[in-house]
Design an enzyme around this catalytic site. Sequence first.
Site, PDB file in Angstrom:
ATOM      1  N   ASP A  31       0.728  -1.076  -0.135  1.00  0.00           N
ATOM      2  CA  ASP A  31      -0.081  -0.144   0.050  1.00  0.00           C
ATOM      3  C   ASP A  31       0.868   1.333   0.066  1.00  0.00           C
ATOM      4  OD1 ASP A  31      -2.515   1.639   0.727  1.00  0.00           O
ATOM      5  OD2 ASP A  31      -1.618   1.694   2.551  1.00  0.00           O
ATOM      6  N   LEU A  32       0.272   2.348  -0.376  1.00  0.00           N
ATOM      7  CA  LEU A  32       1.160   3.601  -0.497  1.00  0.00           C
ATOM      8  C   LEU A  32       0.923   4.486   0.871  1.00  0.00           C
ATOM      9  CD1 LEU A  32       3.258   5.166  -1.924  1.00  0.00           C
ATOM     10  CD2 LEU A  32       1.215   6.508  -3.156  1.00  0.00           C
ATOM     11  N   ASP A  33      -0.207   5.178   0.932  1.00  0.00           N
ATOM     12  CA  ASP A  33      -0.477   6.041   1.671  1.00  0.00           C
ATOM     13  C   ASP A  33      -0.665   5.158   3.275  1.00  0.00           C
ATOM     14  OD1 ASP A  33      -0.559   8.023  -0.078  1.00  0.00           O
ATOM     15  OD2 ASP A  33      -2.903   7.889  -0.238  1.00  0.00           O
TER      16      ASP A  33
ATOM     17  N   THR B  23       1.331  10.135   3.833  1.00  0.00           N
ATOM     18  CA  THR B  23       0.502  11.163   3.372  1.00  0.00           C
ATOM     19  C   THR B  23      -0.955  11.166   4.016  1.00  0.00           C
ATOM     20  OG1 THR B  23       0.159   9.422   1.656  1.00  0.00           O
ATOM     21  CG2 THR B  23       1.417  11.301   0.976  1.00  0.00           C
TER      22      THR B  23
ATOM     23  N   LYS C  95      -9.211   5.610   5.857  1.00  0.00           N
ATOM     24  CA  LYS C  95      -8.014   5.168   5.439  1.00  0.00           C
ATOM     25  C   LYS C  95      -8.218   3.997   4.459  1.00  0.00           C
ATOM     26  CE  LYS C  95      -5.102   6.649   9.281  1.00  0.00           C
ATOM     27  NZ  LYS C  95      -4.327   6.349  10.476  1.00  0.00           N
TER      28      LYS C  95
ATOM     29  N   SER D  52      -2.431   0.495  -4.283  1.00  0.00           N
ATOM     30  CA  SER D  52      -3.017   1.636  -3.517  1.00  0.00           C
ATOM     31  C   SER D  52      -4.215   2.163  -4.166  1.00  0.00           C
ATOM     32  CB  SER D  52      -1.859   2.704  -3.735  1.00  0.00           C
ATOM     33  OG  SER D  52      -2.462   4.229  -3.172  1.00  0.00           O
ATOM     34  N   ALA D  53      -5.179   2.608  -3.295  1.00  0.00           N
ATOM     35  CA  ALA D  53      -6.350   3.060  -3.826  1.00  0.00           C
ATOM     36  C   ALA D  53      -6.221   4.592  -4.484  1.00  0.00           C
ATOM     37  CB  ALA D  53      -7.309   3.361  -2.669  1.00  0.00           C
TER      38      ALA D  53
ATOM     39  N   LYS E   5     -10.999  -1.062  -1.728  1.00  0.00           N
ATOM     40  CA  LYS E   5     -10.875  -1.805  -0.559  1.00  0.00           C
ATOM     41  C   LYS E   5     -11.951  -1.652   0.282  1.00  0.00           C
ATOM     42  CE  LYS E   5      -5.832  -0.564  -1.020  1.00  0.00           C
ATOM     43  NZ  LYS E   5      -4.523   0.202  -0.588  1.00  0.00           N
TER      44      LYS E   5
ATOM     45  N   GLU F  70      -0.045  -3.041   4.881  1.00  0.00           N
ATOM     46  CA  GLU F  70      -1.095  -2.292   4.815  1.00  0.00           C
ATOM     47  C   GLU F  70      -1.215  -1.451   6.203  1.00  0.00           C
ATOM     48  OE1 GLU F  70      -3.872  -0.694   3.733  1.00  0.00           O
ATOM     49  OE2 GLU F  70      -4.193  -1.257   2.018  1.00  0.00           O
ATOM     50  N   ASP F  71      -1.689  -0.215   6.028  1.00  0.00           N
ATOM     51  CA  ASP F  71      -1.903   0.304   7.308  1.00  0.00           C
ATOM     52  C   ASP F  71      -3.509   0.788   7.687  1.00  0.00           C
ATOM     53  OD1 ASP F  71      -2.569   2.303   5.245  1.00  0.00           O
ATOM     54  OD2 ASP F  71      -2.186   3.995   6.767  1.00  0.00           O
TER      55      ASP F  71
HETATM   56  P1  B16 Z   1      -6.643   9.865  -3.903  1.00  0.00           P
HETATM   57  P2  B16 Z   1      -3.770   3.944  -0.164  1.00  0.00           P
HETATM   58  C1  B16 Z   1      -5.677   5.629   0.015  1.00  0.00           C
HETATM   59  O1  B16 Z   1      -4.285   5.079  -0.394  1.00  0.00           O
HETATM   60  C2  B16 Z   1      -5.596   6.498   1.147  1.00  0.00           C
HETATM   61  O2  B16 Z   1      -5.408   5.626   2.244  1.00  0.00           O
HETATM   62  C3  B16 Z   1      -7.304   6.967   1.338  1.00  0.00           C
HETATM   63  O3  B16 Z   1      -7.206   7.663   2.499  1.00  0.00           O
HETATM   64  C4  B16 Z   1      -7.382   7.887   0.114  1.00  0.00           C
HETATM   65  O4  B16 Z   1      -8.678   8.247   0.371  1.00  0.00           O
HETATM   66  C5  B16 Z   1      -7.397   6.918  -1.112  1.00  0.00           C
HETATM   67  O5  B16 Z   1      -5.911   6.511  -1.081  1.00  0.00           O
HETATM   68  C6  B16 Z   1      -7.535   7.686  -2.608  1.00  0.00           C
HETATM   69  O6  B16 Z   1      -6.526   8.849  -2.709  1.00  0.00           O
HETATM   70  O7  B16 Z   1      -7.538  10.901  -3.355  1.00  0.00           O
HETATM   71  O8  B16 Z   1      -5.114  10.126  -3.865  1.00  0.00           O
HETATM   72  O9  B16 Z   1      -6.824   9.158  -5.088  1.00  0.00           O
HETATM   73  O10 B16 Z   1      -3.697   3.957   1.463  1.00  0.00           O
HETATM   74  O11 B16 Z   1      -4.367   2.898  -0.549  1.00  0.00           O
HETATM   75  O12 B16 Z   1      -2.298   4.099  -0.677  1.00  0.00           O
HETATM   76 MG    MG Z   2      -2.784   3.340   3.328  1.00  0.00          MG
END
Ligand code: B16
Ligand code: MG
Length: 218
Positions: free
Chosen positions: A8-10, A16, A44, A113-114, A144, A168-169
Site C-alpha cells: 500500500d502507499l499512503d 500522506t 484510510k 494503492s487506492a 478496498k 497495509e496500514d
Molecule cells: P486519492 P492507499 C488511499 O491510499 C488513502 O489511504 C485514502 O485515505 C485515500 O482516500 C485514497 O487513497 C484515495 O486517494 O484521493 O489520492 O485518489 O492507502 O490505498 O495507498
Molecule cells: Mg494506506
Amino acid sequence: MIRGLIFDLDGVLVDTAKYHYLAWKRLCAELGYKFDINDNELLKGVSRIRSFEIILEINNVTKTPEEIEHYCGIKNGYYLEYIRRLTEDDILPGAKEFLEDAKRLGYKLALGSASKNSRLILDRLKIEDMFDAIIDGTKVQSAKPDPEVFLKGAAELGLKPEECIVFEDSAAGITAARNGHMRPVGVSNPEIRDYCDYFIRSFAETTAEVLVKKVTGE
Ligand code: B16
Ligand code: MG
C-alpha cells in the site's frame, strides 16, 4: 512459498495519511461538517469518492453524484498543495532499504494503492522504478475492502495470491488482502494490530528476509 510483496502507499511507504486528513478537515470546515481524527480512521485505504460519502453519512447529509464529484475535486486540490512539497526524505524510515533488500533477494514488488495520485507521489519519492507492477485508483473499479487492487497486483507480477504478502496500514486494506487470500502485514497503525498476520511499527525494525520468515514460519 512467498514470491511477491505488495505495498500500500499512503501510510505504509509515506505518511500522506496526515495530508488526506488535513485536506478533508479543511473542506469539512468550509461546509460546516463534523470531522475529527477518529472519523478519519474510517477513510484510510478507502477511495476518494467513498471517503466523501462516509463523511456525508457521518453528518446525515445527502448530495447528488455531481456535487460529490465537485467537492472531491476541491479536496484533491487541497491535498495536492501538500503532496507537491514531498521530497525523497518523506519516505517512511526503513522503507526504501526494505524495498532494496527485497529486490536483492529476488522478490517481485507491486504497489497496491487506492490513490489516483500514486504516480505523482512515487515520482516525488523517486521510487517508481523499484516496482514491477503499479496498481492504483486509476486502474480499479472496486475500492478496498474489495481485493481487486491486490489481485490485479499479483496477476501483473505473474503470481498466485497465496504467493503474496500485502503491507497495509488500514482496516479496509487488511480485509481486502484477506478477501484476496493473501497474507496481510500491518504497518505503523496500532488500530489494525489485532487484525493482521503480523505487525510492524516501522520497516526500520526488520528486513525482508526476517519478515517473510516470521509471517510464514518458513
Ligand atoms: P486519492 P492507499 C488511499 O491510499 C488513502 O489511504 C485514502 O485515505 C485515500 O482516500 C485514497 O487513497 C484515495 O486517494 O484521493 O489520492 O485518489 O492507502 O490505498 O495507498
Ligand atoms: Mg494506506
